[in-house]
Design a protein around this motif. Structure first.
Motif, short mmCIF file in Angstrom:
data_model
loop_
_atom_site.label_atom_id
_atom_site.label_comp_id
_atom_site.label_asym_id
_atom_site.label_seq_id
_atom_site.Cartn_x
_atom_site.Cartn_y
_atom_site.Cartn_z
N SER A 193 59.06 27.22 13.46
CA SER A 193 59.58 27.06 12.11
C SER A 193 58.48 27.36 11.09
O SER A 193 57.43 26.70 11.09
N LEU A 194 58.70 28.34 10.24
CA LEU A 194 57.67 28.85 9.34
C LEU A 194 57.88 28.30 7.93
O LEU A 194 58.98 28.37 7.38
N HIS A 195 56.81 27.77 7.34
CA HIS A 195 56.91 27.12 6.04
C HIS A 195 57.21 28.11 4.92
O HIS A 195 57.07 29.32 5.07
N THR A 196 57.61 27.57 3.78
CA THR A 196 58.01 28.40 2.66
C THR A 196 56.79 28.94 1.90
O THR A 196 55.65 28.67 2.24
N TRP A 197 57.06 29.72 0.86
CA TRP A 197 56.03 30.41 0.09
C TRP A 197 54.94 29.46 -0.42
O TRP A 197 53.75 29.72 -0.28
N ASP B 40 38.91 35.18 13.49
CA ASP B 40 37.83 34.80 12.58
C ASP B 40 37.38 33.35 12.75
O ASP B 40 36.64 32.84 11.90
N ASP B 41 37.82 32.69 13.83
CA ASP B 41 37.44 31.31 14.14
C ASP B 41 38.00 30.28 13.15
O ASP B 41 37.66 29.11 13.20
N HIS B 42 38.86 30.73 12.23
CA HIS B 42 39.52 29.78 11.33
C HIS B 42 40.40 28.83 12.15
O HIS B 42 41.06 29.25 13.11
N VAL B 43 40.40 27.56 11.79
CA VAL B 43 41.22 26.57 12.49
C VAL B 43 42.47 26.29 11.67
O VAL B 43 42.38 25.78 10.54
N GLN B 44 43.62 26.64 12.21
CA GLN B 44 44.87 26.31 11.54
C GLN B 44 45.43 25.03 12.17
O GLN B 44 45.32 24.81 13.37
N TYR C 166 51.67 23.62 6.58
CA TYR C 166 52.13 22.97 7.80
C TYR C 166 52.63 21.55 7.56
O TYR C 166 53.37 20.99 8.37
N THR C 167 52.26 20.92 6.44
CA THR C 167 52.68 19.54 6.16
C THR C 167 54.06 19.48 5.54
O THR C 167 54.62 18.39 5.39
N GLN C 168 54.62 20.61 5.16
CA GLN C 168 55.87 20.63 4.41
C GLN C 168 57.02 19.97 5.18
O GLN C 168 57.19 20.18 6.38
N TYR D 255 58.97 22.52 19.62
CA TYR D 255 58.95 22.86 18.19
C TYR D 255 57.50 22.97 17.72
O TYR D 255 56.65 22.16 18.11
N ILE D 256 57.23 23.96 16.88
CA ILE D 256 55.92 24.04 16.25
C ILE D 256 56.07 24.54 14.81
O ILE D 256 56.92 25.38 14.51
N HIS D 257 55.25 23.96 13.92
CA HIS D 257 55.30 24.24 12.48
C HIS D 257 53.89 24.64 12.03
O HIS D 257 53.11 23.81 11.56
N PRO D 258 53.53 25.90 12.19
CA PRO D 258 52.15 26.33 11.95
C PRO D 258 51.83 26.51 10.47
O PRO D 258 52.72 26.61 9.62
N ASP D 259 50.54 26.61 10.17
CA ASP D 259 50.07 26.75 8.79
C ASP D 259 49.98 28.22 8.36
O ASP D 259 50.22 28.55 7.22
N PHE D 260 49.59 29.08 9.25
CA PHE D 260 49.35 30.52 9.05
C PHE D 260 48.83 30.87 7.65
O PHE D 260 49.37 31.64 6.91
N ARG D 261 47.70 30.23 7.33
CA ARG D 261 46.90 30.46 6.11
C ARG D 261 47.52 29.82 4.87
O ARG D 261 47.11 30.12 3.75
#
Length: 327
Positions: free
Chosen positions: A75-79, A53-57, A83-85, A100-106
């Motif tokens: 490494s996936l952030h909590t509930w 959908d062209d969203h930029v994470q 990505y800044t966590q 290492y990568i810490h994505p935002d995934f919405r």
């Protein structure tokens, strides 16, 4: 210059580790839900455009300086994070010079595009692709890990990701949004409202259909994936009493996967009797050893899936978790 830069990075990382230890962050646990953390300049803030959908994470990314291909930690952030966590694993990975990568995934799990939607899972996949394209990654050693909502995302990635991932490490995960909605409503905490938000519910009534669609416990298990991938599920025995996610969220998912695998040996499952004993008495059901310095209350394993219920609350043991992934 590369050697000097590397030494400076190690020194900076050592200082961060020492500060984390002093504050308690590395005293054996990583507490989910911590707010925006301070990220050193060794981590790049990158942008990854979704092909759906062209969203930029956005994501924080560290590329190993090693000459040989190095593992990748996703490494996936909590509930309630993004990505800044703050993430203890980031410091540990830099100290070991791991990709290492810490994505935002919405982001925070309170919107329809979050809560392990197809868009969120695609974002996780595309963050892995980004790391592979921009770092020297050993693609046979890609590891996905998360706590709480990150554990939920880890289970979801196990169920639906098309990436070649060697190990999944889910700590105190959510697996069933329907059950967790009711568990959270009883506690009158914020998570019940978040679930309503991410399931497009109206007038305070849970949209059961969408909740099922976003709950990995109801999905078909990719049984062939366990021929090449490993799944580890960890839950603290006091979670659900002192923490926000009952241990049954982990137990029921583990049993579901074994059922989908067609396992006939009842001893491999967590029985109703064992579940009741754990919930009622919160004491070890045998001598299962320890992880880090914590007593294991119950350990179950079949093929490449393992469940460990340990002495703890709603938490990850980050140094143990990273070492277990990379052993």
């Amino acid at each position: 210059m590369m050697i000097i830069r590397r030494n400076i990075s190690i020194l900076r990382c050592s200082c961060l580790l020492l500060l984390g230890w002093i504050s308690g962050s590395l005293s054996g646990q990583q507490v989910p839900g911590e707010s925006e953390g301070s990220w050193s300049n060794d981590f790049q803030l990158v942008e990854i455009k979704s092909t759906l959908d062209d969203h930029v994470q956005k994501a924080y990314f560290y590329a190993s300086t090693a000459a040989d291909p190095a593992p990748l930690i996703v490494s996936l952030h909590t509930w309630s994070g993004d990505y800044t966590q703050k993430d203890t694993l980031s410091w540990l990975c830099m100290a070991k010079d791991l990709n290492y990568i810490h994505p935002d995934f919405r982001g925070i799990n309170n919107t329809k595009n979050a809560c392990c939607s197809d868009l969120a899972i695609s974002d996780i996949n595309e963050s892995i692709s980004y790391a592979i394209e921009n770092a020297n990654v050993d693609t046979s050693r890609i590891y996905v890990i998360g706590t709480s909502g990150g554990g939920y995302a880890t289970l979801s990635a196990f169920m639906k990701s098309k990436q070649r991932i060697r190990k999944f490490s889910a700590w105190v995960p959510i697996s069933d949004l329907i059950a967790w909605y009711h568990e959270s409503s009883i506690r009158q905490n914020k998570y019940a409202g978040d679930i309503l938000g991410c399931t497009e519910s109206k007038e305070g009534t849970l949209n059961m259909s969408v909740a099922r669609e976003k709950s990995p416990v109801y999905w078909d298990t990719p049984v062939s994936k366990l021929n090449t991938s490993e799944l580890y599920i960890y839950t603290g025995i006091y979670d659900g009493l002192q923490g926000s996610v009952p241990i049954t969220q982990s137990i029921n998912f583990y049993n579901k996967v074994l059922s989908d695998l067609g396992v006939k040996d009842s001893l491999k499952f967590v029985s109703d009797h064992e579940k009741l004993q754990l919930l009622e008495f919160r004491r070890p059901l045998g001598n299962f050893g320890k992880i880090a310095d914590r007593t294991i209350f119950l350990s179950k394993e079949y093929h490449h899936i393992k469940l460990i219920i340990f002495e703890g609350n709603h938490e990850m043991l980050p140094k143990y978790a990273l070492n277990e992934l990379c052993d």
